[in-house]
Design a protein around this motif. Structure first.
Motif, PDB file in Angstrom:
ATOM      1  N   GLY A   1      -7.297   2.346   6.557  1.00  0.00           N
ATOM      2  CA  GLY A   1      -7.949   1.353   5.602  1.00  0.00           C
ATOM      3  C   GLY A   1      -7.238   0.049   5.524  1.00  0.00           C
ATOM      4  O   GLY A   1      -7.700  -1.009   4.891  1.00  0.00           O
TER       5      GLY A   1
ATOM      6  N   ALA B   1       2.047   1.849  -3.348  1.00  0.00           N
ATOM      7  CA  ALA B   1       1.053   2.303  -4.049  1.00  0.00           C
ATOM      8  C   ALA B   1       0.467   3.726  -3.859  1.00  0.00           C
ATOM      9  O   ALA B   1      -0.227   4.185  -4.403  1.00  0.00           O
ATOM     10  CB  ALA B   1      -0.190   1.311  -3.994  1.00  0.00           C
ATOM     11  N   GLY B   2       1.287   4.343  -3.169  1.00  0.00           N
ATOM     12  CA  GLY B   2       1.205   5.737  -2.851  1.00  0.00           C
ATOM     13  C   GLY B   2       0.105   6.075  -1.691  1.00  0.00           C
ATOM     14  O   GLY B   2      -0.391   7.169  -1.665  1.00  0.00           O
ATOM     15  N   ALA B   3      -0.425   5.259  -0.795  1.00  0.00           N
ATOM     16  CA  ALA B   3      -1.533   5.385   0.074  1.00  0.00           C
ATOM     17  C   ALA B   3      -0.735   6.218   1.298  1.00  0.00           C
ATOM     18  O   ALA B   3       0.326   6.001   1.755  1.00  0.00           O
ATOM     19  CB  ALA B   3      -1.805   4.097   0.730  1.00  0.00           C
ATOM     20  N   SER B   4      -1.762   7.252   1.686  1.00  0.00           N
ATOM     21  CA  SER B   4      -1.180   8.007   2.666  1.00  0.00           C
ATOM     22  C   SER B   4      -1.027   7.353   4.262  1.00  0.00           C
ATOM     23  O   SER B   4      -1.646   6.411   4.169  1.00  0.00           O
ATOM     24  CB  SER B   4      -2.189   9.070   2.997  1.00  0.00           C
TER      25      SER B   4
ATOM     26  N   ALA C   1       0.723  -0.944   0.090  1.00  0.00           N
ATOM     27  CA  ALA C   1      -0.102   0.014  -0.032  1.00  0.00           C
ATOM     28  C   ALA C   1       1.015   1.210   0.183  1.00  0.00           C
ATOM     29  O   ALA C   1       0.631   2.390  -0.710  1.00  0.00           O
ATOM     30  CB  ALA C   1      -1.043  -0.047   1.213  1.00  0.00           C
ATOM     31  N   GLU C   2       1.987   0.925   0.628  1.00  0.00           N
ATOM     32  CA  GLU C   2       2.808   2.317   0.722  1.00  0.00           C
ATOM     33  C   GLU C   2       3.388   2.588  -0.662  1.00  0.00           C
ATOM     34  O   GLU C   2       3.593   3.596  -1.157  1.00  0.00           O
ATOM     35  CB  GLU C   2       4.091   2.014   1.511  1.00  0.00           C
TER      36      GLU C   2
ATOM     37  N   ARG D   1       4.377   7.128  -6.369  1.00  0.00           N
ATOM     38  CA  ARG D   1       4.293   5.634  -6.017  1.00  0.00           C
ATOM     39  C   ARG D   1       2.692   5.236  -6.610  1.00  0.00           C
ATOM     40  O   ARG D   1       1.726   5.787  -6.062  1.00  0.00           O
ATOM     41  CB  ARG D   1       4.399   5.403  -4.669  1.00  0.00           C
ATOM     42  N   GLY D   2       2.700   3.937  -7.017  1.00  0.00           N
ATOM     43  CA  GLY D   2       1.461   3.472  -7.598  1.00  0.00           C
ATOM     44  C   GLY D   2       0.917   4.289  -8.691  1.00  0.00           C
ATOM     45  O   GLY D   2       0.011   3.618  -9.406  1.00  0.00           O
TER      46      GLY D   2
ATOM     47  N   TRP E   1     -10.096  -6.935   1.999  1.00  0.00           N
ATOM     48  CA  TRP E   1     -10.754  -6.129   0.939  1.00  0.00           C
ATOM     49  C   TRP E   1     -10.925  -7.090  -0.467  1.00  0.00           C
ATOM     50  O   TRP E   1     -10.277  -7.947  -0.497  1.00  0.00           O
ATOM     51  CB  TRP E   1     -10.278  -4.653   0.576  1.00  0.00           C
TER      52      TRP E   1
ATOM     53  N   ARG F   1      -4.609   6.657   5.452  1.00  0.00           N
ATOM     54  CA  ARG F   1      -5.157   5.629   4.740  1.00  0.00           C
ATOM     55  C   ARG F   1      -4.711   4.338   5.041  1.00  0.00           C
ATOM     56  O   ARG F   1      -5.395   3.310   5.238  1.00  0.00           O
ATOM     57  CB  ARG F   1      -4.962   6.010   3.309  1.00  0.00           C
TER      58      ARG F   1
ATOM     59  N   ASN G   1       4.438  10.087  -2.721  1.00  0.00           N
ATOM     60  CA  ASN G   1       3.315   9.382  -2.635  1.00  0.00           C
ATOM     61  C   ASN G   1       2.602   9.478  -4.049  1.00  0.00           C
ATOM     62  O   ASN G   1       1.664   8.477  -4.365  1.00  0.00           O
ATOM     63  CB  ASN G   1       2.341   9.684  -1.642  1.00  0.00           C
TER      64      ASN G   1
ATOM     65  N   ARG H   1      -7.412   6.933  -6.147  1.00  0.00           N
ATOM     66  CA  ARG H   1      -6.343   7.951  -5.355  1.00  0.00           C
ATOM     67  C   ARG H   1      -5.590   8.743  -6.300  1.00  0.00           C
ATOM     68  O   ARG H   1      -5.427  10.298  -6.099  1.00  0.00           O
ATOM     69  CB  ARG H   1      -5.583   7.129  -4.504  1.00  0.00           C
ATOM     70  N   HIS H   2      -4.999   8.289  -7.501  1.00  0.00           N
ATOM     71  CA  HIS H   2      -3.895   8.956  -8.217  1.00  0.00           C
ATOM     72  C   HIS H   2      -4.801   9.582  -9.361  1.00  0.00           C
ATOM     73  O   HIS H   2      -4.360  10.672  -9.710  1.00  0.00           O
ATOM     74  CB  HIS H   2      -3.042   8.030  -8.716  1.00  0.00           C
TER      75      HIS H   2
END
Lengths: 297, 338
Positions: free
Chosen positions: A206, A196-199, A193-194, B94-95, B113, A202, B91, B125-126
């Motif tokens: 999440g 993937a850019g999650a805050s 998740a990190e 990333r992703g 999930w 989040r 951030n 998100r992005h």
């Protein structure tokens, strides 16, 4: 993608049925739900179910025994207490106090403990050090003594008891959430998740919280049961809920001088208390089995 | 191939070092690694466990553990500096423009999930997209990575999928935002051999089709031979040999590379019943500094000069290796690598 191999659909089933179906198949959950559900229903419907006003005194009708007794009368199915109040009505209304205390203390201490535990487990390092110290300091305080002292100073009332217990009983939430978070935070999907850019918020709310939620539910039920017992203990000592509120603990306290002559005065609220706490604990135990993460880890 | 030498590098790494604090002293996991990855090419980092290849990928993604520190003369993604970027800037990349595929598909998806939730979330998100749009993209990509009945899959939880399917989902997730760079850290190691081949073919195909820059971390030279354009062989935290894949397999120069290749059976060359090569000894401790060649304690050509600074030798314009010996001299000393 021409050279991608199209795989046939296949399902790897590791747990049978949905969570709801698994709950329905678990005897602890079913028994616990029945007991707790019954008490909740009684608490909600108390004005409809109670034959009399729980506060109405009638000194001419003092200490009537319950209906199964030789001298019992249908007018007061569970008899009357020392002041001639209808015992059935008081027991029914007492369910409200116990549930209110259990639920509010659970929510207050749950919020405090979960926030602390998540922060300590996720951030680690210095944050963990500070929070761990706070938890240890809290664990060094005897809950009953501190609660007694606080209530004795401020004076006993329902809000004071709820706040005191809520501010004291977050330790188990914090301890369990901290270690559960530590386990989860090092797992690949948190790193993923990190990546993937999650805050941060989040990731904590999440990714981590849903995966420690089963632990949270189990602790919450255990704590609700223990808060109900603690309220009863405080009320029994005269430092909890104040008369004439029909709290089960208070009813036991008021009956203690008559224990040898009118045993039912203690037995009836005592049984109600035991059944409710038993139900809550069975529910917590059963839920832990249902949520046991064997197929989901 | 690396034909587009002129095309801009998507990822530039210059003199990257990663140091981990340990109770025994600083552990230099990565020592001055430099390489770049250009658009549309596949670059492999090869080496055995603990050679620093995973630390390199984590350093690029800013995912290093707290005890590790990263230093680099230049660490840039599409021209933008990564070393000095803030957490929010990282951030945002990333992703989105740089994605990562992990080794363990069994644990890299959140069990709480559904597949759909996780795919959709990255896109929303992005790209600030709506749920329907993100969902459409997810269905599209699940089909692209070879998953049958993608719509049903979206509603399933990770534990309902097999390892190969999960890795396909991970690849789809990496592709959700149309990245310029994908870093795949041992993406097939946890899978069985037939699935490995499928996943590799899938990755290589997608990479060609979408023109993505792919940085593949692996210990498996078989994988390198199949899909790499350029290869960097790492040993004890440093790159010991770099070449195009064709050059590396045709003319391995560094004794470590040759040792690794001699450990593999070659069809038609290795005869039945003969023993495969081994590299004696163990990787030196990375705690503290290393003087000279790190491989000398295990090298059959080691000599006194190996303890001093080792020169970089050029076998061709694209083929460099770090050794005191010219490869021709070594051949004269007697090839032990058959």
């Amino acid at each position: 993608m021409s050279d991608a191999v199209i795989l046939p659909i296949e399902t790897v089933t590791t747990k049978v049925g949905s969570p709801a179906a698994r709950m329905a198949a678990n005897p602890s959950v079913v028994t616990g739900l029945l007991l707790v559900g019954a008490v909740v229903a009684i608490a909600l419907l108390a004005p409809l179910l109670a034959p009399h006003d729980p506060y109405a005194q009638d000194l001419t009708r003092r200490l009537i025994p319950p209906i199964w007794h030789d001298k019992g009368v249908w007018f007061n199915p569970l008899g009357t207490d020392n002041l001639g109040r209808d015992y059935l009505s008081r027991v029914l209304y007492g369910a409200r106090i116990s549930l209110l205390i259990g639920l509010s203390v659970m929510v207050i201490s749950g919020l405090i403990g979960t926030a602390l535990g998540l922060a300590a487990g996720y951030f680690g390092g210095r944050t963990d050090l500070v929070i761990s110290f706070v938890i240890t300091a809290r664990l060094a305080m005897p809950v009953v003594l501190v609660a007694l002292a606080v209530v004795a100073m401020i004076g006993g009332s329902l809000p004071v008891v709820i706040l005191t217990l809520g501010l004291l009983k977050w330790d188990r939430f914090a301890v369990v959430m901290r270690s559960a978070t530590q386990q989860v935070r090092s797992l690949d999907y948190v790193t993923a998740a990190e990546a993937a850019g999650a805050s941060r918020s989040r990731i904590v709310l999440g990714e981590i919280l849903p995966n420690v939620f089963p632990h949270l539910i189990v602790v919450a039920t255990v704590e609700a049961g223990s808060a109900i017992l603690l309220e009863a203990a405080l009320s029994f000592l005269g430092l909890g809920v104040q008369p004439p509120l029909p709290s089960w603990g208070l009813m036991i306290a008021e009956a203690k001088n008559l224990m040898f002559f009118s045993f039912w005065l203690i037995a009836i609220p005592g049984t109600a208390l035991a059944l409710l706490v038993l139900g809550i604990n069975l529910l917590g135990d059963g839920l832990r089995d249902v949520f046991a993460p064997d197929g989901r880890s | 191939m690396a034909s587009a030498a002129a095309s801009a590098a998507v990822l530039e790494v210059e003199d990257l070092s990663v140091t981990i604090r340990t109770p025994a002293g600083p552990l230099h996991a990565v020592r001055g690694v430099s390489f770049d990855v250009r658009r549309g090419e596949t670059v492999c980092l090869v080496g055995e466990s603990g050679c620093g290849k995973s630390m390199t990928s984590l350093a690029i993604m800013s995912l290093l553990p707290e005890t590790a520190t990263r230093r680099a003369r230049r660490l840039a993604f599409a021209g933008a500096d990564l070393a000095g970027a803030t957490g929010a800037e990282i951030n945002a990349l990333r992703g989105n423009r740089m994605a990562m595929i992990f080794q363990e598909p069994m644990t890299a998806l959140n069990p709480a999930w559904t597949i759909g939730d996780q795919l959709v979330e990255v896109h929303r998100r992005h790209k600030r997209s709506g749920r329907a749009e993100a969902r459409e993209r997810a269905v599209d990509l699940l089909g692209k990575v070879g998953i049958a009945s993608p719509v049903e899959r979206l509603g399933q939880y990770p534990h309902q999928l097999s390892g190969g399917l999960r890795q396909r989902v991970m690849i789809a997730m990496a592709l959700m935002c149309g990245p310029d760079l994908i870093i795949a850290d041992e993406p097939t190691t946890a899978l069985d051999v037939t699935i490995q081949a499928q996943i590799l073919r899938l990755l290589a195909g997608l990479q060609r089709e979408l023109g993505i820059a792919l940085l593949l971390i692996t210990h498996d030279l078989g994988i390198v031979a199949r899909i790499a354009d350029r290869v960097h062989v790492m040993y004890a935290g440093a790159i010991v040999e770099r070449a195009t894949a064709a050059e590396l397999f045709a003319r391995p120069c560094h004794p470590y590379t040759r040792g690794l290749l001699s450990c593999l059976p070659a069809p038609g060359v290795t005869e039945a019943g003969t023993r495969l090569g081994t590299i004696p000894g163990v990787v030196p401790s990375l705690i503290g500094g290393i003087e000279g060649c790190a491989f000398r304690s295990r090298c059959e050509h080691a000599r006194a000069g190996c303890a001093q600074a080792v020169p970089v030798r050029r076998a061709s314009a694209t083929h460099h290796y770090v050794c005191v010996e010219e490869v021709a001299e070594m051949a004269a000393l007697g090839e032990a690598t058959a």
